[in-house]
Design a protein around this motif. Structure first.
Motif, mmCIF file in Angstrom:
data_model
loop_
_atom_site.group_PDB
_atom_site.id
_atom_site.type_symbol
_atom_site.label_atom_id
_atom_site.label_comp_id
_atom_site.label_asym_id
_atom_site.label_seq_id
_atom_site.Cartn_x
_atom_site.Cartn_y
_atom_site.Cartn_z
ATOM 1 N N PHE A 42 0.846 -1.183 0.000
ATOM 2 C CA PHE A 42 0.000 0.000 0.000
ATOM 3 C C PHE A 42 0.884 1.237 0.000
ATOM 4 C CE2 PHE A 42 0.730 -1.273 4.374
ATOM 5 C CZ PHE A 42 1.016 -0.089 5.037
ATOM 6 N N ALA A 43 0.253 2.399 -0.178
ATOM 7 C CA ALA A 43 0.984 3.665 -0.190
ATOM 8 C C ALA A 43 0.291 4.665 0.717
ATOM 9 C CB ALA A 43 1.084 4.229 -1.598
ATOM 10 N N TYR A 44 1.088 5.432 1.462
ATOM 11 C CA TYR A 44 0.575 6.477 2.343
ATOM 12 C C TYR A 44 0.774 7.831 1.683
ATOM 13 C CZ TYR A 44 0.276 9.726 6.285
ATOM 14 O OH TYR A 44 -0.052 10.779 7.103
ATOM 15 N N LEU A 45 -0.292 8.639 1.656
ATOM 16 C CA LEU A 45 -0.251 9.971 1.076
ATOM 17 C C LEU A 45 -0.509 11.003 2.170
ATOM 18 C CD1 LEU A 45 -2.422 9.339 -2.119
ATOM 19 C CD2 LEU A 45 0.059 9.156 -1.882
ATOM 20 N N PRO A 46 0.336 12.030 2.281
ATOM 21 C CA PRO A 46 0.142 13.036 3.317
ATOM 22 C C PRO A 46 -0.941 14.045 2.946
ATOM 23 C CG PRO A 46 2.045 13.588 1.998
ATOM 24 C CD PRO A 46 1.561 12.258 1.486
ATOM 25 N N ARG A 47 -1.371 14.814 3.900
ATOM 26 C CA ARG A 47 -2.297 15.911 3.647
ATOM 27 C C ARG A 47 -1.587 16.984 2.811
ATOM 28 N NH1 ARG A 47 -4.341 19.585 8.236
ATOM 29 N NH2 ARG A 47 -4.425 21.007 6.457
ATOM 30 N N ASP A 48 -2.374 17.854 2.184
ATOM 31 C CA ASP A 48 -1.861 18.977 1.392
ATOM 32 C C ASP A 48 -0.921 18.509 0.285
ATOM 33 O OD1 ASP A 48 -3.214 20.863 3.054
ATOM 34 O OD2 ASP A 48 -1.618 20.627 4.538
ATOM 35 N N ALA A 49 -1.330 17.469 -0.417
ATOM 36 C CA ALA A 49 -0.511 16.914 -1.502
ATOM 37 C C ALA A 49 -1.379 16.669 -2.725
ATOM 38 C CB ALA A 49 0.157 15.613 -1.058
ATOM 39 N N HIS A 50 -0.721 16.580 -3.880
ATOM 40 C CA HIS A 50 -1.403 16.210 -5.120
ATOM 41 C C HIS A 50 -0.839 14.871 -5.581
ATOM 42 C CE1 HIS A 50 -3.545 16.677 -8.920
ATOM 43 N NE2 HIS A 50 -2.457 16.215 -9.505
ATOM 44 N N ALA A 51 -1.708 13.913 -5.841
ATOM 45 C CA ALA A 51 -1.279 12.573 -6.218
ATOM 46 C C ALA A 51 -2.001 12.124 -7.476
ATOM 47 C CB ALA A 51 -1.546 11.592 -5.084
ATOM 48 N N ARG A 52 -1.418 11.131 -8.127
ATOM 49 C CA ARG A 52 -2.065 10.478 -9.267
ATOM 50 C C ARG A 52 -1.967 8.968 -9.076
ATOM 51 N NH1 ARG A 52 -4.047 10.924 -14.327
ATOM 52 N NH2 ARG A 52 -3.612 9.234 -15.797
ATOM 53 N N TYR B 180 5.872 3.991 1.342
ATOM 54 C CA TYR B 180 5.433 2.714 0.782
ATOM 55 C C TYR B 180 5.314 1.707 1.918
ATOM 56 C CZ TYR B 180 5.790 -1.740 -1.785
ATOM 57 O OH TYR B 180 5.581 -3.002 -2.279
ATOM 58 N N GLY B 181 4.230 0.930 1.928
ATOM 59 C CA GLY B 181 4.038 -0.121 2.919
ATOM 60 C C GLY B 181 4.182 -1.484 2.271
ATOM 61 N N PRO B 182 5.289 -2.194 2.499
ATOM 62 C CA PRO B 182 5.488 -3.510 1.872
ATOM 63 C C PRO B 182 4.559 -4.576 2.458
ATOM 64 C CG PRO B 182 7.553 -2.574 2.717
ATOM 65 C CD PRO B 182 6.426 -1.792 3.318
ATOM 66 N N ALA B 183 4.054 -5.463 1.623
ATOM 67 C CA ALA B 183 3.160 -6.523 2.092
ATOM 68 C C ALA B 183 3.801 -7.417 3.150
ATOM 69 C CB ALA B 183 2.671 -7.353 0.902
#
Length: 271
Positions: free
Chosen positions: A87-97, A121-124
């Motif tokens: 999985f992936a962690y996205l912070p606040r106040d960011a733009h992602a695709r 990045y969160g490895p399985a």
């Protein structure tokens, strides 16, 4: 809340590319959010994280997550019953695709937060897997974003897999009061998938006069909101394993999952 507000049938909260979109405003609370993004082969979706942190969790298929010049390749999985996923962690106040060459479905578990943590990045292989309960209450928990497993500001999220015919989320428990050392106040979303087109049942009973009260038949794509109350059991139809994703967040200064069990259901070995 009325029953119709707590139970969200599949498609009832769809919006654009999202098969499910439950933000705090839609839920009538302050923190927890969940979206289920469906991408066709070669598809992509822009995401402004705003005042919330998000985890991109593949339900089926893999994807690429790009945020602030960093790219995470998520291998994903065939389906939610196929084991843990990265999985992936996205912070606040960011733009992602988020984009996917082969297409797939991706949960976006979110929570309004204050701190801006780094994208990660969160490895399985690093996801803690817990065998919880016993007998007809045995289930498996993927603690990918549990309070002690992965650093977030507010967000707590886990996956639970319940064998067909079993009860989980049992004994009934609650986390709707802020009591230091005993209980944390957390808003919670359950998102369900049932193997083989089966069904399940979800119960919420009031913890105070006028509190949440629900008995819902749930199928794949359905969600249940838990603003308060004793929740559980979650019951899987025999022959049809049940999956649910739990997304939680609350106002407490500490990111903790502290619960109280219903005093009438203290069944040892089932927790």
């Amino acid at each position: 809340m009325e029953e119709r507000q707590l139970y969200v049938p599949g498609g009832a909260a769809a919006e654009g590319p999202y098969a499910l979109r439950i933000d705090p405003g839609r839920a009538g609370w302050d923190h927890s959010a969940l979206r289920v993004l469906e991408l066709a082969a070669g598809g992509g979706q822009e995401l402004d994280t705003g005042d919330s942190e998000w985890i991109v969790l593949p339900l089926n298929g893999g994807c690429t997550v790009q945020v602030h010049g960093v790219s995470f390749e998520l291998r994903g999985r065939e389906n939610v019953f196929g084991g843990v996923t990265d999985f992936a962690y996205l912070p606040r106040d960011a733009h992602a695709r988020i984009s996917s060459g082969a297409g797939g479905r991706f949960a976006l578990a979110g929570a309004r937060c204050e701190r801006r943590l780094p994208a990660r990045y969160g490895p399985a292989p690093e996801v803690p897997v817990e065998e919880r309960g016993s007998g007809v209450c045995a289930r498996r928990v993927h603690n990918f974003a549990a309070a002690g497993a992965f650093a977030c500001d507010r967000l707590i999220a886990v996956e639970v897999l319940t064998p067909g015919g079993n009860w989980s989320s049992y004994p009934p428990h609650k986390h709707d009061e802020q009591v230091p050392g005993e209980e944390t106040r957390l808003e919670e979303i359950y998102y369900f998938e049932i193997d083989g087109g089966g069904l399940g049942y979800q119960r919420i009973s009031p913890s105070r006069p006028g509190g949440a009260d629900l008995l819902a038949e749930v199928r794949s794509g359905d969600a249940v909101l838990v603003p308060d109350g004793w929740h559980g059991p979650s019951i899987a139809q025999p022959g049809h394993p049940m999956y649910y994703l739990n997304v939680m967040a609350g106002p407490g200064e500490e990111r903790e999952w502290r619960i109280r069990f219903h005093p009438d259901h203290r069944a040892e070995g089932y927790r």
